[in-house]
Design an enzyme around this catalytic site. Structure first.
Site, short mmCIF file in Angstrom:
data_model
loop_
_atom_site.label_atom_id
_atom_site.label_comp_id
_atom_site.label_asym_id
_atom_site.label_seq_id
_atom_site.Cartn_x
_atom_site.Cartn_y
_atom_site.Cartn_z
CG ASP A 96 -0.28 -0.25 2.55
OD1 ASP A 96 0.95 -0.47 2.59
OD2 ASP A 96 -0.98 -0.23 3.58
CB ILE A 97 1.94 3.49 2.02
CG1 ILE A 97 2.65 4.84 2.09
CG2 ILE A 97 1.77 2.91 3.41
CD1 ILE A 97 1.79 5.93 2.72
CB ILE A 98 7.47 2.55 0.37
CG1 ILE A 98 7.05 1.50 -0.66
CG2 ILE A 98 8.83 2.24 0.97
CD1 ILE A 98 7.05 0.08 -0.19
CG ASP A 99 6.16 5.87 6.59
OD1 ASP A 99 6.09 7.03 6.17
OD2 ASP A 99 6.16 5.60 7.81
CB THR A 100 10.65 3.92 7.81
OG1 THR A 100 10.17 2.57 7.93
CG2 THR A 100 9.93 4.81 8.80
N GLY A 101 10.44 2.44 4.90
CA GLY A 101 11.03 1.41 4.03
C GLY A 101 11.46 0.17 4.81
CB THR A 103 7.50 -3.02 6.26
OG1 THR A 103 7.13 -2.26 7.39
CG2 THR A 103 6.65 -4.27 6.16
CE LYS A 127 3.57 8.30 4.61
NZ LYS A 127 3.01 8.56 5.97
CG PHE A 149 -0.92 8.84 9.35
CD1 PHE A 149 0.12 7.94 9.54
CD2 PHE A 149 -2.22 8.38 9.49
CE1 PHE A 149 -0.13 6.61 9.89
CE2 PHE A 149 -2.49 7.06 9.82
CZ PHE A 149 -1.44 6.19 10.02
CG ASP A 156 -4.52 0.63 9.92
OD1 ASP A 156 -3.53 0.57 9.15
OD2 ASP A 156 -4.45 0.36 11.13
P1 IMP Z 1 7.45 1.31 6.65
O1 IMP Z 1 8.04 0.05 7.18
O2 IMP Z 1 7.76 2.49 7.57
O3 IMP Z 1 7.80 1.62 5.22
O4 IMP Z 1 5.88 1.18 6.80
C1 IMP Z 1 5.13 0.47 5.96
C2 IMP Z 1 3.77 0.18 6.57
O5 IMP Z 1 3.36 1.17 7.51
C3 IMP Z 1 2.74 0.21 5.46
O6 IMP Z 1 2.54 -1.05 4.93
C4 IMP Z 1 1.51 0.74 6.18
O7 IMP Z 1 0.75 -0.34 6.70
C5 IMP Z 1 2.02 1.56 7.32
N1 IMP Z 1 1.97 3.03 7.01
C6 IMP Z 1 2.98 3.84 6.65
N2 IMP Z 1 2.56 5.11 6.42
C7 IMP Z 1 1.23 5.08 6.64
C8 IMP Z 1 0.21 6.08 6.52
O8 IMP Z 1 0.42 7.26 6.18
N3 IMP Z 1 -1.05 5.66 6.82
C9 IMP Z 1 -1.36 4.38 7.18
N4 IMP Z 1 -0.44 3.41 7.28
C10 IMP Z 1 0.85 3.77 7.02
MG MG Z 2 -1.07 -0.45 8.46
#
Ligand code: IMP
Ligand code: MG
Length: 194
Positions: A96-101, A103, A127, A149, A156
């Site tokens: 769905d989304i790559i945030d910190t990366g 995961t 992001k 966010f 969610d």
């Molecule tokens: P990462 O490991 O920080 O890249 O986070 C990835 C996971 O965090 C995604 O699969 C989402 O489930 C959750 N996540 C990251 N940013 C958001 C957001 O803005 N809204 C909701 N869930 C988020």
């Molecule tokens: Mg989530």
């Protein structure tokens, strides 16, 4: 007071999903593709995207969690793993989304160990401002978004709001104009039709 404001509407999500499905279909002509859904967040993107990919496909589901509220815990948890290893397969992970990366950095390494024939990553949202790792390459990106966010279309906040059909931001009233501006910039990422 916090309010919700639309960042990406349903029509824009569906149009970009159609474009990504076409691109993937062209890139994997003649191949059988294994598509991995990362639950729960990518459920709606996964079902909309995969039904438009015109190839022989096999679907797999995993569940990974790392978030509590609006913050990544950094503590990655593989709650449900694949039924079958991806050894020798052509694989695309759908997120769905790559945030910190963090995961995906963890999960792509987990898959690489199984020696797939090829391994790519498709994410509806990216992001990049939030990235904390340098080993995550997104091969197919839906939309690059600012550091906000977002909820809806699978995403969610503590298990709430997943079924909202569009992507919303939770904002303060004084940020409304900025979101309208962000939303217009995001829409420009749709590929132009000839
Ligand atoms: P990462 O490991 O920080 O890249 O986070 C990835 C996971 O965090 C995604 O699969 C989402 O489930 C959750 N996540 C990251 N940013 C958001 C957001 O803005 N809204 C909701 N869930 C988020
Ligand atoms: Mg989530």
């Amino acid at each position: 007071m916090s309010i919700q404001k639309v960042l990406i509407n349903e029509k824009t999500i569906q149009e970009r999903t159609r474009q990504l499905a076409e691109e993937i279909t062209e890139d994997y002509q003649g191949k059988k593709l294994t598509l991995i859904c990362i639950l729960k967040g990518s459920i709606f993107f996964f079902t909309d995207l995969t039904r438009r990919i015109n190839l022989d496909t096999e679907l797999e589901f995993v569940r990974i969690s790392s978030y509590a509220g609006e913050n990544s815990t950094g503590d990655i948890n593989l709650k449900v793993d694949l039924d079958n290893p991806v050894t020798g397969k052509d694989v695309i992970v759908i997120e769905d989304i790559i945030d910190t990366g963090r995961t995906l950095s963890y999960f792509m390494k987990h898959l690489q160990k199984q020696k797939p024939n090829s391994l790519k990553l498709c994410s509806l949202l990216d992001k990049p401002e939030r990235r904390e790792v340098d080993d995550v390459k997104v091969d197919y990106t839906g939309f690059t978004i600012p550091n906000r966010f977002v909820i809806g279309y699978g995403l969610d906040l503590d298990e709430q709001y997943r079924t909202i059909p569009q992507i919303n931001c939770i904002i303060n009233e004084d940020e409304e104009k900025q979101i309208d501006k962000d939303s217009r910039v995001i829409k420009k990422q749709l590929l132009k039709k000839d």
